[in-house]
Motif scaffolding. Structure first.
Motif, PDB file in Angstrom:
ATOM      1  N   UNK A  57       0.841  -1.200   0.000  1.00 40.64           N
ATOM      2  CA  UNK A  57       0.000   0.000   0.000  1.00 40.64           C
ATOM      3  C   UNK A  57       0.875   1.249   0.000  1.00 40.64           C
ATOM      4  N   UNK A  58       0.595   2.151  -0.913  1.00 41.15           N
ATOM      5  CA  UNK A  58       1.276   3.443  -0.948  1.00 41.15           C
ATOM      6  C   UNK A  58       0.229   4.546  -1.039  1.00 41.15           C
ATOM      7  N   UNK A  59       0.639   5.727  -0.617  1.00 40.55           N
ATOM      8  CA  UNK A  59      -0.273   6.873  -0.635  1.00 40.55           C
ATOM      9  C   UNK A  59       0.571   8.132  -0.769  1.00 40.55           C
ATOM     10  N   UNK A  60       0.064   9.098  -1.548  1.00 43.19           N
ATOM     11  CA  UNK A  60       0.848  10.297  -1.843  1.00 43.19           C
ATOM     12  C   UNK A  60       0.048  11.570  -1.598  1.00 43.19           C
ATOM     13  N   UNK A  61       0.768  12.614  -1.258  1.00 39.09           N
ATOM     14  CA  UNK A  61       0.168  13.936  -1.257  1.00 39.09           C
ATOM     15  C   UNK A  61      -0.166  14.320  -2.695  1.00 39.09           C
ATOM     16  N   UNK A  62      -1.235  15.074  -2.865  1.00 40.91           N
ATOM     17  CA  UNK A  62      -1.641  15.479  -4.215  1.00 40.91           C
ATOM     18  C   UNK A  62      -0.529  16.237  -4.941  1.00 40.91           C
ATOM     19  N   UNK A  67       4.614  12.150  -9.735  1.00 39.97           N
ATOM     20  CA  UNK A  67       6.019  12.563  -9.887  1.00 39.97           C
ATOM     21  C   UNK A  67       6.945  11.808  -8.939  1.00 39.97           C
ATOM     22  N   UNK A  68       6.465  11.501  -7.750  1.00 41.31           N
ATOM     23  CA  UNK A  68       7.279  10.826  -6.733  1.00 41.31           C
ATOM     24  C   UNK A  68       6.798   9.384  -6.570  1.00 41.31           C
ATOM     25  N   UNK A  69       7.741   8.505  -6.244  1.00 36.48           N
ATOM     26  CA  UNK A  69       7.411   7.108  -5.983  1.00 36.48           C
ATOM     27  C   UNK A  69       8.135   6.641  -4.726  1.00 36.48           C
TER      28      UNK A  69
END
Length: 124
Positions: A57-62, A67-69
């Motif tokens: 599970x991964x989650x990113x800021x909008x 662009x980021x991984x």
């Protein structure tokens, strides 16, 4: 106790890439979810990315999505942040952090251990 040390920061031109690493030692790394945060001068620390203990599970800021991984290698006790298409507004000190949580967490208060940070500067 978990000790965290970030590396890989530096100066890069806009549009460039950097890969940050965070090496962990101490307690079993794979027990912890990991997060990346950043703090620019005069601003509050903000969430960047999260990865669960297994990496499933991964989650990113909008602001960084697409662009980021974030990734991790539990055999190497290391979490990574691949940053592409960097922008001047990505300039900040980047911190990795460890949390015992089994849920996706974006609040800094939910993280138990922190590294000292690594500076990322993106020039325009």
């Amino acid at each position: 106790q978990v000790q965290l040390v970030e590396s890989g920061g530096g100066l890069v031109q806009a549009g460039g890439s950097l890969r940050l690493s965070c090496a962990a030692s101490g307690r079993t790394f794979s027990n912890y979810a990991m997060g990346w945060f950043r703090q620019a001068p005069g601003k509050e620390r903000e969430f960047v990315a999260f990865i669960s203990w297994s990496g499933s599970t991964t989650y990113y800021a909008d602001s960084v999505k697409g662009r980021f991984t974030i990734s991790r290698d539990n055999a190497k006790n290391t979490v990574y942040l691949q940053m592409n298409s960097l922008k001047p507004e990505d300039t900040a000190v980047y911190y990795c952090a460890a949390s015992i949580t089994k849920l996706v967490v974006t609040a800094a208060s939910r993280y138990d251990y922190w590294g000292p940070g690594t500076q990322v500067t993106v020039s325009s």
